[in-house]
Every structure is written in C-alpha cells, then in structure tokens.
Motif scaffolding. Structure first.
Motif, PDB file in Angstrom:
ATOM      1  N   PHE A   1       0.833  -1.201   0.000  1.00  0.00           N
ATOM      2  CA  PHE A   1       0.000   0.000   0.000  1.00  0.00           C
ATOM      3  C   PHE A   1       0.872   1.257   0.000  1.00  0.00           C
ATOM      4  CE2 PHE A   1      -2.592   3.369   1.897  1.00  0.00           C
ATOM      5  CZ  PHE A   1      -3.706   3.311   1.084  1.00  0.00           C
ATOM      6  N   GLU A   2       1.979   1.216   0.723  1.00  0.00           N
ATOM      7  CA  GLU A   2       2.918   2.345   0.733  1.00  0.00           C
ATOM      8  C   GLU A   2       3.390   2.635  -0.695  1.00  0.00           C
ATOM      9  OE1 GLU A   2       4.424   4.319   3.331  1.00  0.00           O
ATOM     10  OE2 GLU A   2       2.791   3.519   4.521  1.00  0.00           O
ATOM     11  N   THR A   3       3.752   1.578  -1.414  1.00  0.00           N
ATOM     12  CA  THR A   3       4.229   1.737  -2.787  1.00  0.00           C
ATOM     13  C   THR A   3       3.126   2.292  -3.676  1.00  0.00           C
ATOM     14  OG1 THR A   3       5.766  -0.091  -2.490  1.00  0.00           O
ATOM     15  CG2 THR A   3       5.221   0.507  -4.756  1.00  0.00           C
ATOM     16  N   GLU A   4       1.938   1.733  -3.556  1.00  0.00           N
ATOM     17  CA  GLU A   4       0.820   2.191  -4.376  1.00  0.00           C
ATOM     18  C   GLU A   4       0.480   3.651  -4.090  1.00  0.00           C
ATOM     19  OE1 GLU A   4      -3.818   1.057  -5.292  1.00  0.00           O
ATOM     20  OE2 GLU A   4      -2.487  -0.489  -4.528  1.00  0.00           O
ATOM     21  N   GLY A   5       0.587   4.061  -2.848  1.00  0.00           N
ATOM     22  CA  GLY A   5       0.266   5.430  -2.466  1.00  0.00           C
ATOM     23  C   GLY A   5       1.227   6.467  -3.000  1.00  0.00           C
ATOM     24  N   LYS A   6       2.412   6.036  -3.399  1.00  0.00           N
ATOM     25  CA  LYS A   6       3.423   6.967  -3.912  1.00  0.00           C
ATOM     26  C   LYS A   6       3.466   7.024  -5.437  1.00  0.00           C
ATOM     27  CE  LYS A   6       6.292   6.354   0.146  1.00  0.00           C
ATOM     28  NZ  LYS A   6       7.522   5.766   0.681  1.00  0.00           N
ATOM     29  N   ILE A   7       2.719   6.135  -6.095  1.00  0.00           N
ATOM     30  CA  ILE A   7       2.728   6.100  -7.555  1.00  0.00           C
ATOM     31  C   ILE A   7       2.054   7.363  -8.092  1.00  0.00           C
ATOM     32  CG2 ILE A   7       1.825   4.915  -9.598  1.00  0.00           C
ATOM     33  CD1 ILE A   7       2.080   2.299  -8.003  1.00  0.00           C
ATOM     34  N   VAL A   8       2.724   8.020  -9.015  1.00  0.00           N
ATOM     35  CA  VAL A   8       2.221   9.248  -9.617  1.00  0.00           C
ATOM     36  C   VAL A   8       1.581   8.895 -10.957  1.00  0.00           C
ATOM     37  CG1 VAL A   8       2.883  11.522 -10.498  1.00  0.00           C
ATOM     38  CG2 VAL A   8       4.028  10.587  -8.480  1.00  0.00           C
TER      39      VAL A   8
ATOM     40  N   MET B   1      -4.161  13.758  -0.894  1.00  0.00           N
ATOM     41  CA  MET B   1      -4.403  13.981   0.531  1.00  0.00           C
ATOM     42  C   MET B   1      -3.901  15.353   0.963  1.00  0.00           C
ATOM     43  SD  MET B   1      -3.876  10.273   2.438  1.00  0.00           S
ATOM     44  CE  MET B   1      -2.170  10.077   1.983  1.00  0.00           C
ATOM     45  N   GLU B   2      -2.764  15.783   0.423  1.00  0.00           N
ATOM     46  CA  GLU B   2      -2.238  17.113   0.751  1.00  0.00           C
ATOM     47  C   GLU B   2      -3.223  18.209   0.344  1.00  0.00           C
ATOM     48  OE1 GLU B   2       0.558  18.252   2.339  1.00  0.00           O
ATOM     49  OE2 GLU B   2       0.963  16.167   2.865  1.00  0.00           O
ATOM     50  N   LEU B   3      -3.784  18.091  -0.852  1.00  0.00           N
ATOM     51  CA  LEU B   3      -4.772  19.070  -1.314  1.00  0.00           C
ATOM     52  C   LEU B   3      -6.010  19.064  -0.430  1.00  0.00           C
ATOM     53  CD1 LEU B   3      -4.479  18.566  -5.171  1.00  0.00           C
ATOM     54  CD2 LEU B   3      -3.792  20.595  -3.874  1.00  0.00           C
ATOM     55  N   CYS B   4      -6.463  17.884  -0.065  1.00  0.00           N
ATOM     56  CA  CYS B   4      -7.656  17.746   0.768  1.00  0.00           C
ATOM     57  C   CYS B   4      -7.418  18.326   2.157  1.00  0.00           C
ATOM     58  CB  CYS B   4      -8.053  16.276   0.869  1.00  0.00           C
ATOM     59  SG  CYS B   4      -9.562  16.018   1.803  1.00  0.00           S
ATOM     60  N   VAL B   5      -6.305  17.986   2.767  1.00  0.00           N
ATOM     61  CA  VAL B   5      -6.006  18.476   4.113  1.00  0.00           C
ATOM     62  C   VAL B   5      -5.719  19.976   4.079  1.00  0.00           C
ATOM     63  CG1 VAL B   5      -4.395  18.286   6.062  1.00  0.00           C
ATOM     64  CG2 VAL B   5      -5.296  16.223   4.967  1.00  0.00           C
ATOM     65  N   GLY B   6      -5.125  20.466   3.015  1.00  0.00           N
ATOM     66  CA  GLY B   6      -4.913  21.912   2.873  1.00  0.00           C
ATOM     67  C   GLY B   6      -6.242  22.655   2.824  1.00  0.00           C
TER      68      GLY B   6
ATOM     69  N   ASN C   1      -0.586  13.296 -10.216  1.00  0.00           N
ATOM     70  CA  ASN C   1      -1.260  13.109  -8.932  1.00  0.00           C
ATOM     71  C   ASN C   1      -0.900  11.761  -8.317  1.00  0.00           C
ATOM     72  OD1 ASN C   1      -2.734  15.550  -9.195  1.00  0.00           O
ATOM     73  ND2 ASN C   1      -4.156  14.519 -10.553  1.00  0.00           N
ATOM     74  N   SER C   2      -0.946  11.729  -7.003  1.00  0.00           N
ATOM     75  CA  SER C   2      -0.750  10.487  -6.258  1.00  0.00           C
ATOM     76  C   SER C   2      -1.655  10.557  -5.039  1.00  0.00           C
ATOM     77  CB  SER C   2       0.710  10.346  -5.817  1.00  0.00           C
ATOM     78  OG  SER C   2       1.028  11.333  -4.849  1.00  0.00           O
ATOM     79  N   LEU C   3      -1.727   9.468  -4.315  1.00  0.00           N
ATOM     80  CA  LEU C   3      -2.508   9.483  -3.088  1.00  0.00           C
ATOM     81  C   LEU C   3      -2.005  10.578  -2.158  1.00  0.00           C
ATOM     82  CD1 LEU C   3      -4.555   8.402  -1.046  1.00  0.00           C
ATOM     83  CD2 LEU C   3      -2.876   6.650  -0.416  1.00  0.00           C
ATOM     84  N   LEU C   4      -0.694  10.675  -2.003  1.00  0.00           N
ATOM     85  CA  LEU C   4      -0.140  11.698  -1.118  1.00  0.00           C
ATOM     86  C   LEU C   4      -0.495  13.109  -1.574  1.00  0.00           C
ATOM     87  CD1 LEU C   4       3.370  10.269  -0.172  1.00  0.00           C
ATOM     88  CD2 LEU C   4       1.445  10.686   1.346  1.00  0.00           C
ATOM     89  N   SER C   5      -0.387  13.370  -2.874  1.00  0.00           N
ATOM     90  CA  SER C   5      -0.694  14.728  -3.344  1.00  0.00           C
ATOM     91  C   SER C   5      -2.182  15.029  -3.205  1.00  0.00           C
ATOM     92  CB  SER C   5      -0.232  14.928  -4.797  1.00  0.00           C
ATOM     93  OG  SER C   5      -0.976  14.131  -5.700  1.00  0.00           O
TER      94      SER C   5
END
Length: 181
Positions: free
Chosen positions: A42-49, A60-65, A54-58
C-alpha cells in the motif's frame, strides 16, 4: 555414569529451551515480515504518480490543505476553544506528523471526519462563499481518494488483520507490536 547422565540432562534442557524460544522468535519474524509486506504494497501504491502528476499523497495534501482553510474560517466564527475546532486541529497535526503513507491515510480519514463537523457548525453561521468553495475541495478530493485508494486500503487492512488473527499469530502479533496501523 552420573557425569554422563548430568550432561545428557543438561543437553536435553538446553535443547528444549532453544526449541521453545525458536518458535516465537522465528514465527514472529516470519509473521512480522509478511505483515510488513502487506502494508509496504500500500505504501508503494500510495506513492505512484499518475500521468497527471497526482498520487494518493498529493491528493491527501490538497484535501487536508482545503480542510485547514475551512478550519481557519471556522476559527474566526467559533474561536479556537470550540471542541470541534480543537479536534480538527489535532487531526490536522496528526496528519502533518505522519511519516508513512498508511499513517497519512489513517490521519486523513480522521481529518475529513472532523472537518465535516467544523463545516456544519460554520456553515450555519456564515454565508461565506470561500467556506463553501474550500469544503467543496475537501469533498472533491475525498471522492477521488475514495475511488482510487479506499479499496486498496481496505484490502491491505483485511490481509494484515487476517495474518494476525487466531492462535498463535495473535500472541506473536502482540509480542512484535503488530496490528496498530
């Protein structure tokens, strides 16, 4: 003769102790490795752009911002002592302090739940279009994240839970501090 019996008895006791210790040590290491592989996927999948950058992290960053922007507007209406505001602040801090994709995802889920309460409170007290626009961004990004990653997270959680359920896996999981994700 007594010396040989004493040596055999000592050797048998040592062998039993080694055998009893090797089961939890080797079994725990194997369980820990399998458990971590599930979450690493899941860590690997979450970092895939994706092709759009876009990625899961990006996402989430937009959502939390955007959630932080909603919180700022709500603080001006409710003050920073309101319980829902404090809870949302704590959730955003937990998100910012997270160090893995899994930890970010769990904290993100908490942020979205807490910010919904803050928005509902603030929306009843203002007609500020910025509040509605920022909350719409929270909802939009949350929908994107749910479509793209909710199933993968659920699958990883179910696989990890399956690994550490039952006997003796549950005892080994406690010994190796597994299952706290």
């Amino acid at each position: 003769m007594k010396d040989i019996l004493l040596k055999r008895r000592t050797a048998a006791i040592v062998l039993i102790i080694v055998a009893l210790l090797s089961v939890p040590i080797l079994g725990g290491l194997k369980l820990s490795s399998a458990y971590n592989r599930v979450y690493d996927s899941f860590e690997t999948e979450g970092k895939i752009v994706d092709k759009y950058g876009n990625s899961l992290l990006s996402d989430m960053e937009l959502c939390v911002g955007a959630a932080n922007d909603v919180l700022t507007i709500a603080k001006s209406l409710a003050g920073s002592e309101d319980a829902s505001v404090r809870n949302a602040e704590a959730a955003i801090k937990a998100y910012n302090d997270a160090d893995t994709v899994i930890a970010h995802y769990v904290a993100y889920l908490d942020v979205t739940a807490k910010i919904k309460l803050v928005y509902e409170f603030a929306d009843g007290r203002t007609d500020d279009p910025a509040l509605d626009a920022r909350y719409a961004t929270v909802l939009d990004r949350s929908a994107i994240i749910a479509r793209g990653y909710e199933g993968a997270y659920r699958d990883a959680s179910n696989k990890a839970s399956g690994l550490i359920s039952g006997f003796p896996a549950s005892l080994l999981a406690k010994l190796y501090d597994l299952g706290n994700n």
